[in-house]
Design an enzyme around this catalytic site. Structure first.
Site, short mmCIF file in Angstrom:
data_model
loop_
_atom_site.label_atom_id
_atom_site.label_comp_id
_atom_site.label_asym_id
_atom_site.label_seq_id
_atom_site.Cartn_x
_atom_site.Cartn_y
_atom_site.Cartn_z
CG ASP A 4 3.33 4.93 4.52
OD1 ASP A 4 2.19 4.40 5.66
OD2 ASP A 4 3.23 4.85 3.21
CD GLU A 5 1.24 0.00 5.08
OE1 GLU A 5 0.91 -0.22 5.31
OE2 GLU A 5 0.89 0.32 4.09
CD GLN A 40 -5.30 -1.88 5.34
OE1 GLN A 40 -5.01 -2.09 4.38
NE2 GLN A 40 -5.96 -0.88 5.14
NE ARG A 51 -6.81 -4.78 -0.26
CZ ARG A 51 -6.50 -2.97 0.47
NH1 ARG A 51 -5.49 -2.92 -0.17
NH2 ARG A 51 -6.84 -3.37 1.55
CE LYS A 62 -0.97 2.82 3.71
NZ LYS A 62 0.54 3.11 3.30
CB THR A 63 -0.29 7.40 -1.08
OG1 THR A 63 -0.04 6.18 -0.15
CG2 THR A 63 1.13 7.63 -1.76
#
Length: 695
Positions: free
Chosen positions: A257-258, A288, A627, A33-34
């Protein structure tokens, strides 16, 4: 354009090339995504949008810095355009491309950090609020040079207010806890009046008084705290139409973002800044969202299409982090949630090794199992930094610390402190040390300051002098000690400690002594500050009592506690990482151990009767599992020592949702007798090969 679009998959490319209208990018874990967000901003600039006309919001300064640097580096290599250079025109510089081939060569040959003027409105919600409020200080009714109080400043001010209100001796009113409550209220848009209206208990009413004085003192000082920054910005845009219109025109494109982690105030600010063109792009993953306890509302991302009709939705589902088996297990867990978006993550890296679920006898065996596994995998994973141990609460770290120290495994705790260095633990240990040695002035000072009420610094100084003068081996049991105290409040406060010293015998089991300390000095109240972390602090004390119970005497227990507290810090670069599941968000490790997978622990006991809380716990499990890059272990203990009692636990429902069957009941097909349900394509294994997802 080759540089901007190169290396993107089809979904990422579509997101980067969609430059107009509302856009929702649902980015699964490890889906890049980044990278997508960075390339999209680069594409906007390549199409003529000035960086100063782009609002790009991240949730941490670190993320903002990383994105700014990546964007600057990306733009230096844009094929056919050349590197950017600032052109100062009026208030803030615009940027144009460098056309000189020689200039371009120099810039590429001498890369540097982006200038401060590049992407001036890329940053956190708070950082951008500061910039806007400085510019609009008059309209916002602020001094242009307003000061900003950080958390330490806030706590210092609250301490001063408590003293002025003569509430300093109330151990239930902790400055840090009051600061957290004030911040929580402000995140919900509440001020002192709203909080006071719902204050029923005496402590709440006292906090309401502190809250009111806190706001008054900040105003006199011309100061704003972090929460004020967002509230003042929101108020400015709500009440001043011309200012709002100015910034709506300024920000031709907004990227957040987020987005699943935005709270009510942040959500409202964004809505007010979107102009009629509705060029807003939000990136996030409702799967998330794990921060409701600090005000985040994941329904903001679920309601995006309602808020912006006609919005385009793009799903980033290709995962670049984890193996197929890890993704299949993670997907199986999150699919149990009813309130969520639909995505199916996939990877082109293959199935990888099976996920392993391990049942251990107790928490000690669990820690030893993890330590031995790490040692046995050193040939395949030679760096200790490849390993992470994730747990639900910080209190669980103790057994792993002990096991790692015994096996000489270097470790570091992220987002927390060593078990025996935690405040509430050290407070109880200080009382225990006084039982062993009444002349321990360091421990006495800690107990007076943190546990006893009414004993000030002047009284403490008198007590310390009197102890030196008394010949007794156990001076704290000498009632004459109280005669040096004049004030009744100080005398009564210190009498509690003296009485306790007289009634406890060192012949008792250390675990029982710890329990008596916790109960007598009412640590349940001392650790309760009205925030979710108070339950964890009390949990630390339960673990402390459990740890002490296995020792024959208090002296041996205190000796081991001191050794563990002073253990050498391990190398930061080559250490196993111990951390909570919350702290692990955004990170990745080749090998992950998710431990304590037991009902009542994970999911938390307070979540099992509430569907919303249970779904957040399930999202937390999903975050933890994703993770892992190459290997994932899930462990649980059949029994766990808690607060002096051994409790027998059921495996986490998250394990049974995976198909795990620890009891071999007839409801499961278990032909190979390994305790696992046999997985078929109809179950949840998305792969055609006959390779189990678990072992």
């Amino acid at each position: 354009m080759d540089t901007i679009l190169g290396g993107l998959n089809s979904a990422q490319r579509e997101a980067v090339e969609t430059l107009e209208g509302p856009l929702l990018i649902l980015a699964g874990a490890g889906s890049g995504k980044t990278k997508t967000l960075t390339h999209r901003i680069a594409n906007l600039i390549a199409h003529g949008v000035q960086p100063s006309n782009i609002l790009a919001v991240t949730f941490t300064n670190k993320a903002a810095k990383e994105m700014r640097n990546r964007l600057w580096d990306l733009l230096q290599g844009v094929s056919g355009h050349g590197p950017l250079r600032p052109v100062v025109t009026g208030e803030s510089p615009s940027f144009s491309v460098v056309t000189s081939e020689r200039s371009r060569e120099l810039l590429v040959a001498n890369p540097s950090d982006p200038p401060r003027s590049f992407m001036p409105y890329m940053g956190t919600f708070h950082g951008i609020a500061v910039r806007i409020l400085r510019i609009e200080a008059d309209a916002a009714g602020l001094d242009k040079n307003f000061v900003i109080y950080d958390t330490d400043d806030q706590v210092s001010l609250i301490k001063r207010i408590l003293k002025s209100l003569k509430l300093s001796d109330n151990k239930n009113l902790k400055p840090k806890s009051i600061q957290a409550i004030i911040s929580s209220e402000k995140n919900q848009g509440n001020g002192p009046e709203e909080y006071a209206a719902g204050a029923f208990y005496p402590n709440q009413q006292n906090i309401a008084k502190v809250f009111r004085h806190y706001e008054e003192e900040k105003a006199k000082a011309g100061a704003l705290d972090f929460d004020d920054l967002l509230l003042k910005e929101l108020e400015l845009f709500q009440k001043n139409l011309s200012v709002r219109k100015k910034w709506q025109e300024k920000f031709r494109h907004i990227l957040i973002d987020e987005y699943q982690d935005t709270n009510m105030v942040q959500y409202s600010i964004v809505k007010l800044l979107v102009n009629e063109r509705k060029n807003i792009c939000v990136v996030g993953d409702d799967w998330q969202s794990i921060y409701s306890w600090r005000g985040a509302d994941f329904t903001n991302i679920l309601n995006f299409e309602r808020d912006y009709p006609g919005a385009k939705v793009i799903k980033l589902e290709q995962n670049y982090r984890s193996t197929g088996n890890i993704l299949a297990a993670s997907q199986k867990i999150i699919n149990e949630n009813k309130t969520r978006t639909d995505k199916t993550l996939f990877t082109e890296t293959g199935k990888g090794e099976p996920v392993e679920i391990e049942s251990l006898r107790d928490e000690t065996e669990e820690a030893n199992y993890v330590a031995l596994k790490i040692m046995s995998m050193q040939r395949q994973y030679p760096d200790f930094s490849d390993f992470a141990v994730l747990y639900r609460t910080n209190a669980q770290s103790y057994t792993f610390e002990k096991a790692f120290i015994n096996m000489h495994i270097p470790y570091k705790i992220v987002g927390g402190v060593r078990f025996y260095d935690r405040k509430e633990v050290k407070d109880v240990l200080a009382i225990l040390k006084l039982l062993v040695s009444g002349r321990d002035k360091v421990s006495l000072e800690r107990v007076v300051k943190n546990v006893l009420s009414g004993v000030g610094e002047a009284s403490l100084a008198k007590i310390l002098m009197a102890i030196d003068a008394l010949p007794d081996a156990e001076p704290l049991k000498n009632s004459d000690l109280l005669e040096v105290l004049g004030a009744a409040k100080a005398k009564n406060g210190f009498m509690r400690l003296v009485n306790f010293m007289k009634k406890v015998s060192l012949d008792e089991n250390p675990g029982e002594i710890v329990k008596k300390v916790i109960e007598y000095f009412d640590f349940k109240t001392l650790t309760d500050d009205g925030t979710p972390s108070s339950e964890e602090r009390m949990g630390n004390l339960e673990v402390l009592a459990s740890n002490a119970a296995v020792y024959d005497n208090l002296e041996d227990f205190l000796a081991d506690a001191s050794l563990m507290s002073s253990a050498d810090e391990s190398s930061v670069k080559n250490s196993v990482t111990l951390m909570t599941l919350h702290a692990a968000k955004g990170l990745e490790f080749p090998v992950v151990f998710m431990v304590g997978m037991e009902d009542g622990l994970f999911p938390s006991g307070r979540a099992t009767d509430n569907e919303e809380d249970l779904e957040e716990e399930r999202r937390l499990a999903y975050v933890g599992m994703t993770r892992a890059m190459r290997k994932l272990f899930l462990t649980y203990a059949a029994s766990r020592y808690s607060y002096g009692n051994r409790n027998y636990n059921m495996p986490s429902r998250f394990l049974t949702e995976l198909g795990y069957n620890p009891y071999g009941s007839s409801g499961y097909k278990d032909n190979d007798g390994d305790g696992f349900n046999d997985f078929t394509e109809d179950d949840f294994d998305p792969f055609p090969e006959d390779v189990p997802v678990f072992e």
